[in-house]
Design a protein around this motif. Structure first.
Motif, PDB file in Angstrom:
ATOM      1  N   GLN A 157       0.860  -1.001   0.081  1.00  0.00           N
ATOM      2  CA  GLN A 157       0.214  -0.026  -0.077  1.00  0.00           C
ATOM      3  C   GLN A 157       1.010   1.177   0.140  1.00  0.00           C
ATOM      4  OE1 GLN A 157      -3.686   0.022  -0.205  1.00  0.00           O
ATOM      5  NE2 GLN A 157      -2.966   1.885  -0.856  1.00  0.00           N
ATOM      6  N   PHE A 158       1.939   1.228   0.955  1.00  0.00           N
ATOM      7  CA  PHE A 158       2.739   2.370   0.927  1.00  0.00           C
ATOM      8  C   PHE A 158       3.494   2.562  -0.593  1.00  0.00           C
ATOM      9  CE2 PHE A 158       7.002   4.269   1.894  1.00  0.00           C
ATOM     10  CZ  PHE A 158       6.583   5.640   2.297  1.00  0.00           C
ATOM     11  N   GLU A 159       4.173   1.719  -1.093  1.00  0.00           N
ATOM     12  CA  GLU A 159       4.743   1.837  -2.177  1.00  0.00           C
ATOM     13  C   GLU A 159       3.572   2.337  -3.597  1.00  0.00           C
ATOM     14  OE1 GLU A 159       6.261  -1.880  -3.320  1.00  0.00           O
ATOM     15  OE2 GLU A 159       8.112  -1.509  -2.063  1.00  0.00           O
ATOM     16  N   ARG A 160       2.490   1.891  -3.281  1.00  0.00           N
ATOM     17  CA  ARG A 160       1.445   2.599  -4.573  1.00  0.00           C
ATOM     18  C   ARG A 160       1.191   3.897  -4.069  1.00  0.00           C
ATOM     19  NH1 ARG A 160      -3.946  -1.011  -5.115  1.00  0.00           N
ATOM     20  NH2 ARG A 160      -2.391  -2.317  -5.597  1.00  0.00           N
ATOM     21  N   LEU A 161       1.222   4.398  -2.881  1.00  0.00           N
ATOM     22  CA  LEU A 161       0.824   5.900  -2.402  1.00  0.00           C
ATOM     23  C   LEU A 161       1.994   6.539  -2.944  1.00  0.00           C
ATOM     24  CD1 LEU A 161      -1.208   5.819   1.068  1.00  0.00           C
ATOM     25  CD2 LEU A 161      -2.102   5.965  -1.486  1.00  0.00           C
ATOM     26  N   ARG A 191     -10.532   8.174   4.018  1.00  0.00           N
ATOM     27  CA  ARG A 191      -9.179   8.722   3.465  1.00  0.00           C
ATOM     28  C   ARG A 191      -8.145   7.754   3.759  1.00  0.00           C
ATOM     29  NH1 ARG A 191     -12.227  13.272   4.067  1.00  0.00           N
ATOM     30  NH2 ARG A 191     -12.016  14.890   2.009  1.00  0.00           N
ATOM     31  N   VAL A 192      -8.532   7.019   4.882  1.00  0.00           N
ATOM     32  CA  VAL A 192      -7.298   5.810   5.486  1.00  0.00           C
ATOM     33  C   VAL A 192      -7.393   4.737   5.287  1.00  0.00           C
ATOM     34  CG1 VAL A 192      -6.628   5.171   7.829  1.00  0.00           C
ATOM     35  CG2 VAL A 192      -7.504   7.482   7.390  1.00  0.00           C
ATOM     36  N   PHE A 193      -6.286   3.943   4.868  1.00  0.00           N
ATOM     37  CA  PHE A 193      -6.328   2.412   4.610  1.00  0.00           C
ATOM     38  C   PHE A 193      -5.896   1.853   5.875  1.00  0.00           C
ATOM     39  CE2 PHE A 193      -5.322   4.389   0.349  1.00  0.00           C
ATOM     40  CZ  PHE A 193      -6.202   3.761  -0.487  1.00  0.00           C
ATOM     41  N   PRO A 194      -6.727   1.118   6.526  1.00  0.00           N
ATOM     42  CA  PRO A 194      -6.429   0.824   7.897  1.00  0.00           C
ATOM     43  C   PRO A 194      -5.805  -0.780   7.843  1.00  0.00           C
ATOM     44  CG  PRO A 194      -8.624   0.364   7.392  1.00  0.00           C
ATOM     45  CD  PRO A 194      -8.238   0.977   6.142  1.00  0.00           C
ATOM     46  N   LEU A 195      -4.805  -1.139   8.740  1.00  0.00           N
ATOM     47  CA  LEU A 195      -4.299  -2.205   8.733  1.00  0.00           C
ATOM     48  C   LEU A 195      -4.033  -2.438  10.328  1.00  0.00           C
ATOM     49  CD1 LEU A 195      -1.327  -1.986   5.926  1.00  0.00           C
ATOM     50  CD2 LEU A 195      -3.365  -3.504   5.802  1.00  0.00           C
ATOM     51  N   GLU A 196      -4.221  -3.911  10.498  1.00  0.00           N
ATOM     52  CA  GLU A 196      -4.265  -4.150  11.913  1.00  0.00           C
ATOM     53  C   GLU A 196      -3.434  -5.319  12.326  1.00  0.00           C
ATOM     54  OE1 GLU A 196      -6.971  -4.227  15.937  1.00  0.00           O
ATOM     55  OE2 GLU A 196      -7.828  -4.566  14.135  1.00  0.00           O
ATOM     56  N   LEU A 197      -2.273  -5.432  13.026  1.00  0.00           N
ATOM     57  CA  LEU A 197      -1.878  -6.627  13.461  1.00  0.00           C
ATOM     58  C   LEU A 197      -2.359  -7.333  14.321  1.00  0.00           C
ATOM     59  CD1 LEU A 197       1.636  -4.697  13.996  1.00  0.00           C
ATOM     60  CD2 LEU A 197       1.280  -6.536  12.313  1.00  0.00           C
ATOM     61  N   PRO A 198      -2.728  -8.646  13.926  1.00  0.00           N
ATOM     62  CA  PRO A 198      -3.773  -9.651  14.627  1.00  0.00           C
ATOM     63  C   PRO A 198      -3.037 -10.271  15.727  1.00  0.00           C
ATOM     64  CG  PRO A 198      -3.280 -10.406  12.585  1.00  0.00           C
ATOM     65  CD  PRO A 198      -2.648  -9.361  12.539  1.00  0.00           C
ATOM     66  N   ARG A 199      -3.699 -10.482  16.989  1.00  0.00           N
ATOM     67  CA  ARG A 199      -2.944 -11.355  17.820  1.00  0.00           C
ATOM     68  C   ARG A 199      -3.076 -12.686  17.268  1.00  0.00           C
ATOM     69  NH1 ARG A 199      -5.493 -11.180  23.450  1.00  0.00           N
ATOM     70  NH2 ARG A 199      -3.382 -11.404  24.176  1.00  0.00           N
TER      71      ARG A 199
END
Length: 317
Positions: free
Chosen positions: A31-35, A199-207
């Motif tokens: 996602q970062f590389e695309r933005l 406006r946000v692309f959310p990502l969550e580190l799961p347990r």
């Protein structure tokens, strides 16, 4: 007799330099590389388009800080701030605590190499922030522990925070993308205003799951043990040790990596020929100061142990 300590310390340093990839990091990187590509093309073409944000959310020990550090240091061609350099692609900082719009603005100015020399109003500080972000051609602003911006804010103050973040992305002269990393409380900030959320692309580190992630954990421990040339213990006990390791790390991926390396360090110092549960137990005891009965690598009913508690003793609440 030669002291093995320095050699072991060097091997541990090399081991900690390894980055354990996981699916959420791959999503973050993609996602970062695309933005980043989009922003660079827009700048080259002289087009002004609204920027976007990425939010990486995870509990303490999840590995989010390591993931962001990896992203910013390993992304090809990314220009980071350096003394005497006018241009940088990303400015990264930790949100000060306690956080206010004024203190966050001051911290951004310091990160930009433009510290305030006299007191100014909040509005004036953020006007300077926007101006210096444009001057240094900053494409992304990273705020770590971003949930602190929303802590203890009144509804009016919260809306001011939201409006300020949106104004950075919506600037008609120099829009700046955001990378927000923080604890689960960051969700409250993102969901407070639908216009910000979209406006946000959310990502969550799961347990980690004590059942579903056993195989992955075994592979991770196997990789790190192979790196130092110490085989893991027999197949028959590996699943049980992996389950105990998941609980000992409070189901957080970053903590699990730390504890794996700690266990290997114990094995090296003891001169062992293989990595066993005893080494994990010794490392956990050293880390927490708990008695054997509250050590998840020793206790029978280890799932009931509060692994975040230091100096655990029987009968304590």
């Amino acid at each position: 007799m030669t002291d093995p300590g320095p050699e072991i310390a060097q091997r541990m340093l090399a081991l900690r330099a390894h980055f354990a990839h996981h699916p959420v990091y791959e999503q973050l990187e993609g996602q970062f590389e695309r933005l980043l590509s989009n922003r660079r093309v827009e700048v080259d073409k002289g087009e002004v388009r609204e920027a976007r944000a990425i939010a990486l959310i995870g509990a303490s020990g999840s590995g989010k800080s390591t993931a962001i550090d990896r992203l910013l240091t390993k992304t090809s061609g990314l220009i980071l701030p350096q003394e005497g350099q006018d241009h940088c692609d990303v400015v990264s900082l930790m949100v000060p605590s306690p956080a206010t719009l004024k203190s966050v603005g001051r911290s951004i100015l310091e990160a930009l190499g433009r510290p305030l020399r006299r007191e100014r109003t909040t509005d004036a500080i953020w006007e300077l922030v926007r101006g210096f972000l444009k001057e240094r051609k900053v494409l992304f602003l990273h705020l770590d522990e971003a949930q602190d911006i929303a802590r203890h804010q009144t509804p009016k103050e919260m809306q001011s925070v939201i409006n300020t973040l949106k104004s950075l992305m919506q600037s008609r002269s120099w829009p700046v993308g955001l990378i927000l990393s923080g604890m689960p409380g960051l969700k409250d900030l993102l969901n407070y205003d639908p216009q910000l959320a979209r406006r946000v692309f959310p990502l969550e580190l799961p347990r980690l799951s004590p059942l579903g992630d056993i195989g992955e954990v075994r592979a991770v421990v196997g990789f790190y043990s192979a790196e130092v040339g110490i085989p893991w213990e027999p197949e028959a006990t590996a699943a049980d040790v992996a389950a105990r390791l998941i609980h000992a790390a409070d189901r957080e991926f970053g903590l699990l990596i730390e504890m794996t390396i700690d266990g290997l360090e114990e094995a090296l110092h003891s001169g062992a020929s293989s990595l066993s549960v005893e080494h994990f137990a010794a490392a956990f005891s050293r880390r927490s100061g708990c008695i054997a009965g509250l050590n998840p690598f020793i206790a029978d009913e280890y799932e009931r142990i509060d692994v975040r508690k230091l100096l655990g003793r029987e009968g304590e609440e």
